[in-house]
Enzyme design. Structure first.
Site, mmCIF file in Angstrom:
data_model
loop_
_atom_site.group_PDB
_atom_site.id
_atom_site.type_symbol
_atom_site.label_atom_id
_atom_site.label_comp_id
_atom_site.label_asym_id
_atom_site.label_seq_id
_atom_site.Cartn_x
_atom_site.Cartn_y
_atom_site.Cartn_z
ATOM 1 N N LYS A 53 0.844 -1.200 0.000
ATOM 2 C CA LYS A 53 0.000 0.000 0.000
ATOM 3 C C LYS A 53 0.880 1.250 0.000
ATOM 4 C CE LYS A 53 -3.874 -2.358 2.127
ATOM 5 N NZ LYS A 53 -4.623 -2.741 3.300
ATOM 6 N N GLN A 97 -4.734 -1.325 9.419
ATOM 7 C CA GLN A 97 -4.695 -2.662 8.826
ATOM 8 C C GLN A 97 -5.395 -3.668 9.744
ATOM 9 O OE1 GLN A 97 -3.410 -3.361 5.716
ATOM 10 N NE2 GLN A 97 -4.172 -5.451 5.986
ATOM 11 N N ASP A 120 -10.783 3.396 3.514
ATOM 12 C CA ASP A 120 -11.203 1.995 3.394
ATOM 13 C C ASP A 120 -12.728 1.895 3.267
ATOM 14 O OD1 ASP A 120 -9.386 -0.057 3.161
ATOM 15 O OD2 ASP A 120 -8.992 -0.244 5.308
#
Ligand code: NAP
Length: 284
Positions: A53, A97, A120
C-alpha cells in the site's frame, strides 16, 4: 467456449498511470495526497499488504507513511494517534490494517477515523452513505470489482447477481454496489440451503468465500461473468482463488484470474479513494 479473461493486473496498471496526473495537479496546488497506514503487531501477511500500500502510493507521487505498533500496545495509544492524524491537514487518508489484536475493539478504532479520511470505507457513516446509494468512499475490493465490470463492458442492469459471502469488507458492500447498479441481488452465506440453485441462475457470480476452488464449473451458468475475490495460500505456497479457474473458464463468458485479477485492483482503488479525498479537500 473459453471465457474472456478480465485482466486486473493490466487494468490496475492503466488506472495507476492515469492517477499520476491527478496527483501532480493536486501537488501543484499544495495538496499532495497523503495516506497513513497503521499496523499493529507483526502478522507477516499484513506486513506485506501494508508495504504494498505504501509503495503503491509512493510510485505515483503520493505521500505515504507506515506507523507500526507492537502487538501489546494499548488501544488508547492508537486512538490518540488517529486523533492526531485526523487533525493533520497533510494527511487525506487513514487506514488501520485489519485484523487487530484481540484486546482491541475493532469497531471503536474504525469509528475513530474521521469519516472524510476513511479511505477503506469501513466507518459506519460511509457504510450508511453507500447503502443509501450516495457513497463517499467505496470499500476498495468491491470498488475494484465495479471497475472490472466497467472494463469488461458488463451491463449490470436487470442482471441476476449472486454474491457468495456476506463479510463487511467484501460481500455486503459488493451486494450494495450491485443493487445500486440495478442488478437483482442474492447474497449467500455458509447457511444457504441450496447454493447450487442460486449460483446456477447467476448472470453475475462473485465469490468471496475464502475457500480454495470452492466454485466449480457445474455451479456456473453458461456465459456468466465470474469474479473471483478469493486469495488462498495452498500448502505448496501457491496462491489460488475461490473459483476453480480451469473448469469455470470453459463455462463462463468472462472470468477473473487469481493471481492477476481482483487482487491488484484493491490497492489501486485505495489510491483512488485517497486521491478523491484530497480532491474533495482541495475543492476540486
Ligand atoms: P470472510 O469474512 O471469512 O467471509 C467469508 C464468507 O463466505 C462468509 O460470509 C461465509 O458465510 C461465506 N461462506 C463460507 N463458507 C461458505 C459456504 N460453504 N457456502 C456459502 N458461503 C460460505 O472472508 P472475506 O474477508 O470476505 O474474504 C473472502 C475471500 O476474499 C478470502 O479468500 C480473502 O482472502 C479474499 N479477499 C481478497 C481481497 C482482494 O484484495 N482480492 C480482499 C479481501 C478479501 P458466514 O457469514 O455464514 O460464515
Amino acid at each position: 467456449m473459453t471465457a474472456q479473461i478480465i485482466d486486473g493486473k493490466a487494468l490496475a496498471e492503466e488506472l495507476r498511470q492515469s492517477f499520476k496526473a491527478r496527483v501532480e495537479a493536486l501537488a501543484a496546488k499544495g495538496h499532495r495526497p497523503g495516506l497513513v497506514v497503521i499496523l499493529v503487531g507483526e502478522d507477516p501477511a499484513s506486513e506485506v499488504y501494508v508495504r504494498n500500500k505504501v509503495n503503491g502510493c509512493l510510485a505515483i507521487g503520493m505521500h505515504s507513511e507506515k506507523i507500526t505498533y507492537d502487538a501489546a500496545v494499548d488501544q488508547t495509544t492508537v486512538l490518540k494517534k488517529i486523533a492526531e492524524l485526523n487533525a493533520d491537514p497533510n494527511i487525506h487518508g487513514i487506514l488501520v490494517q485489519l485484523p487487530l489484536p484481540k484486546h482491541f475493539d475493532e469497531e471503536a478504532v474504525l469509528e475513530a477515523i474521521a469519516a472524510e479520511k476513511d479511505v477503506d470505507g469501513f466507518h459506519a457513516e460511509n457504510v450508511g452513505a453507500l447503502a443509501q446509494g450516495n457513497p463517499r468512499f467505496i470499500p476498495c475490493t468491491p470498488y475494484g470489482v465495479m471497475k472490472m465490470f466497467e472494463k469488461g463492458n458488463v451491463d449490470l442492469t436487470g442482471q441476476e447477481a449472486v454474491v457468495i459471502g456476506r463479510s463487511n469488507i467484501v460481500g455486503k458492500p459488493m451486494a450494495l454496489l450491485l443493487i445500486n447498479a440495478g442488478a437483482t441481488v442474492t447474497v449467500c452465506n455458509s447457511r444457504t440451503k441450496d447454493l447450487l440453485a442460486h449460483t446456477r441462475r447467476a448472470d453475475i457470480l462473485v465469490a468471496a468465500v475464502g475457500k480454495p476452488r470452492f466454485v466449480t464449473a457445474d455451479m456456473v451458468k453458461p456465459g456468466a461473468v465470474v469474479i473471483d475475490v478469493g486469495i488462498n495460500r495452498l500448502p505448496d505456497g501457491k496462491l489460488c482463488g475461490d473459483v476453480d479457474f480451469d473448469g469455470c473458464k470453459e463455462v463462463a463468458g468472462q472470468i477473473t484470474p487469481v493471481p492477476g485479477g481482483v487482487g491488484p485492483m484493491t490497492i489501486t482503488m485505495l489510491l483512488a479513494n485517497t486521491i478523491e479525498a484530497a480532491e474533495r479537500k482541495a475543492g476540486l
